[in-house]
Design a protein around this motif. Structure first.
Motif, mmCIF file in Angstrom:
data_model
loop_
_atom_site.group_PDB
_atom_site.id
_atom_site.type_symbol
_atom_site.label_atom_id
_atom_site.label_comp_id
_atom_site.label_asym_id
_atom_site.label_seq_id
_atom_site.Cartn_x
_atom_site.Cartn_y
_atom_site.Cartn_z
ATOM 1 N N UNK A 61 0.850 -1.186 0.000
ATOM 2 C CA UNK A 61 0.000 0.000 0.000
ATOM 3 C C UNK A 61 0.887 1.238 0.000
ATOM 4 N N UNK A 62 0.608 2.232 -0.872
ATOM 5 C CA UNK A 62 1.457 3.430 -0.920
ATOM 6 C C UNK A 62 1.345 4.261 0.348
ATOM 7 N N UNK A 63 2.458 4.840 0.747
ATOM 8 C CA UNK A 63 2.513 5.711 1.915
ATOM 9 C C UNK A 63 3.100 7.053 1.471
ATOM 10 N N UNK A 64 2.400 8.145 1.761
ATOM 11 C CA UNK A 64 2.864 9.463 1.373
ATOM 12 C C UNK A 64 3.818 10.015 2.425
ATOM 13 N N UNK A 65 5.036 10.326 2.004
ATOM 14 C CA UNK A 65 6.019 10.940 2.889
ATOM 15 C C UNK A 65 6.437 12.292 2.328
ATOM 16 N N UNK A 66 6.704 13.244 3.212
ATOM 17 C CA UNK A 66 7.277 14.504 2.761
ATOM 18 C C UNK A 66 8.729 14.246 2.337
ATOM 19 N N UNK A 67 9.343 15.190 1.607
ATOM 20 C CA UNK A 67 10.737 14.974 1.187
ATOM 21 C C UNK A 67 11.686 14.667 2.337
ATOM 22 N N UNK A 68 11.559 15.382 3.450
ATOM 23 C CA UNK A 68 12.455 15.126 4.576
ATOM 24 C C UNK A 68 12.159 13.778 5.222
ATOM 25 N N UNK A 69 10.891 13.428 5.337
ATOM 26 C CA UNK A 69 10.536 12.125 5.898
ATOM 27 C C UNK A 69 11.100 11.006 5.031
ATOM 28 N N UNK A 70 10.996 11.179 3.730
ATOM 29 C CA UNK A 70 11.543 10.173 2.812
ATOM 30 C C UNK A 70 13.056 10.056 2.994
ATOM 31 N N UNK A 71 13.745 11.198 3.026
ATOM 32 C CA UNK A 71 15.204 11.176 3.174
ATOM 33 C C UNK A 71 15.625 10.489 4.465
ATOM 34 N N UNK A 72 14.883 10.752 5.540
ATOM 35 C CA UNK A 72 15.200 10.141 6.823
ATOM 36 C C UNK A 72 15.018 8.631 6.754
ATOM 37 N N UNK A 73 13.893 8.192 6.175
ATOM 38 C CA UNK A 73 13.630 6.756 6.111
ATOM 39 C C UNK A 73 14.640 6.033 5.229
ATOM 40 N N UNK A 74 14.949 6.599 4.072
ATOM 41 C CA UNK A 74 15.879 5.907 3.176
ATOM 42 C C UNK A 74 17.282 5.864 3.787
ATOM 43 N N UNK A 75 17.655 6.898 4.524
ATOM 44 C CA UNK A 75 18.961 6.889 5.182
ATOM 45 C C UNK A 75 19.023 5.772 6.221
ATOM 46 N N UNK A 76 17.979 5.648 7.024
ATOM 47 C CA UNK A 76 17.971 4.615 8.055
ATOM 48 C C UNK A 76 17.960 3.221 7.435
ATOM 49 N N UNK A 102 19.230 2.350 4.657
ATOM 50 C CA UNK A 102 20.541 2.074 4.064
ATOM 51 C C UNK A 102 21.614 1.819 5.134
ATOM 52 N N UNK A 103 21.277 2.100 6.395
ATOM 53 C CA UNK A 103 22.244 1.910 7.484
ATOM 54 C C UNK A 103 21.589 1.159 8.645
ATOM 55 N N UNK A 104 21.089 -0.055 8.406
ATOM 56 C CA UNK A 104 20.401 -0.789 9.470
ATOM 57 C C UNK A 104 21.348 -1.176 10.598
ATOM 58 N N UNK A 105 20.773 -1.292 11.768
ATOM 59 C CA UNK A 105 21.500 -1.744 12.963
ATOM 60 C C UNK A 105 22.588 -0.767 13.403
ATOM 61 N N UNK A 128 21.478 7.766 23.201
ATOM 62 C CA UNK A 128 22.364 7.733 22.032
ATOM 63 C C UNK A 128 21.683 8.218 20.756
ATOM 64 N N UNK A 129 20.461 7.804 20.483
ATOM 65 C CA UNK A 129 19.811 8.240 19.262
ATOM 66 C C UNK A 129 18.828 7.222 18.733
ATOM 67 N N UNK A 130 18.859 6.996 17.427
ATOM 68 C CA UNK A 130 17.899 6.120 16.767
ATOM 69 C C UNK A 130 18.604 5.095 15.898
ATOM 70 N N UNK A 131 17.943 3.956 15.713
ATOM 71 C CA UNK A 131 18.505 2.890 14.899
ATOM 72 C C UNK A 131 17.372 2.178 14.165
ATOM 73 N N UNK A 132 17.658 1.720 12.933
ATOM 74 C CA UNK A 132 16.686 0.935 12.175
ATOM 75 C C UNK A 132 16.982 -0.543 12.360
#
Length: 234
Positions: A152-167, A169-172, A218-222
């Motif tokens: 199902x498609x999910x609408x993300x803003x540009x910044x939300x998309x950038x954040x998700x794709x970054x996470x 691409x760098x799991x764990x 510390x922060x966030x992790x995917x």
């Protein structure tokens, strides 16, 4: 590229317009909420980014931001101009879906740089743009900046998309809010609540299938799909 500048102060509009035109952008100016809504409806297909004054006559910038996010072009990048210094007010704008904000009084050159930064990231294409990112039920298509959860498609803003794709691409890996500001927003400094709000929004849009873990202190992790128990959605 066409930029919409919405502010009830004609001096602000004039100064910002000159800076943006000097950078090669075309500019549409509006001075209140109704005119801004009309401009978005009439020129929505050509407006690449909107700069909205939070305090302009109703509907104000936050109301218009919400309307854009629920409308036909929800991915339009938005920068809010605000004279409000309280963190709660800045968070309100980010929660409405703004990609960035600039606090008045501001440097017109700084705003122009923020516009360029947001546009650059909203049009960013990685070298591996033909590759689809998949992790469990989450699927991202970098070429079209599309996100699907359980198909199902999910609408993300540009910044939300950038954040998700970054996470993804760098799991764990654990990233502090300061590191995410640098890696995703391209800022050397800034309000850390910007990251907090965007993480909250991405989690909400992905629902129970999100895997953005908070690593306290510390922060966030995917967490990869195969790295977390199925009943753990913290």
């Amino acid at each position: 590229m066409c930029i919409l500048i919405a502010d009830d102060d004609p001096v602000v509009r004039e100064v910002v317009r000159r800076y943006l035109e000097r950078d090669g952008y075309s500019v549409i100016e509006t001075g209140d909420g109704p005119a801004t809504s009309s401009a978005l409806a009439e020129h929505g297909d050509t407006i690449e980014l909107a700069v909205l004054d939070v305090m302009m006559p109703a509907p104000d910038g936050i109301d218009i931001c919400r309307a854009v996010r629920s409308g036909q072009r929800p991915q339009t990048p938005i920068i809010l101009l605000t004279a409000l210094g309280d963190e709660d007010d800045r968070v309100l704008g980010l929660e409405a879906g703004a990609d960035d904000y600039v606090t008045k009084p501001f440097s017109p050159r700084e705003l122009a740089l923020r516009v360029s930064s947001v546009l650059r990231r909203s049009h960013l294409r990685p070298d591996t743009e033909h590759l689809v990112l998949r992790d469990g039920p989450i699927e991202m298509h970098p070429t079209g900046r599309l996100v699907f959860v359980d198909r199902e498609p999910v609408e993300l803003t540009p910044r939300e998309y950038d954040l998700l794709v970054f996470l993804l691409r760098h799991p764990q890996q654990v990233f502090s809010r300061t590191e995410l500001l640098a890696q995703v927003w391209g800022w050397d400094f800034g309000d850390l609540s910007t990251v907090t709000v965007h993480v909250k929004r991405v989690r909400a849009k992905l629902g129970d299938l999100h895997r953005i873990d908070t690593v306290w202190g510390h922060g966030y992790s995917w967490a990869r799909a195969d790295a977390r128990p199925k009943d753990d959605h913290a």
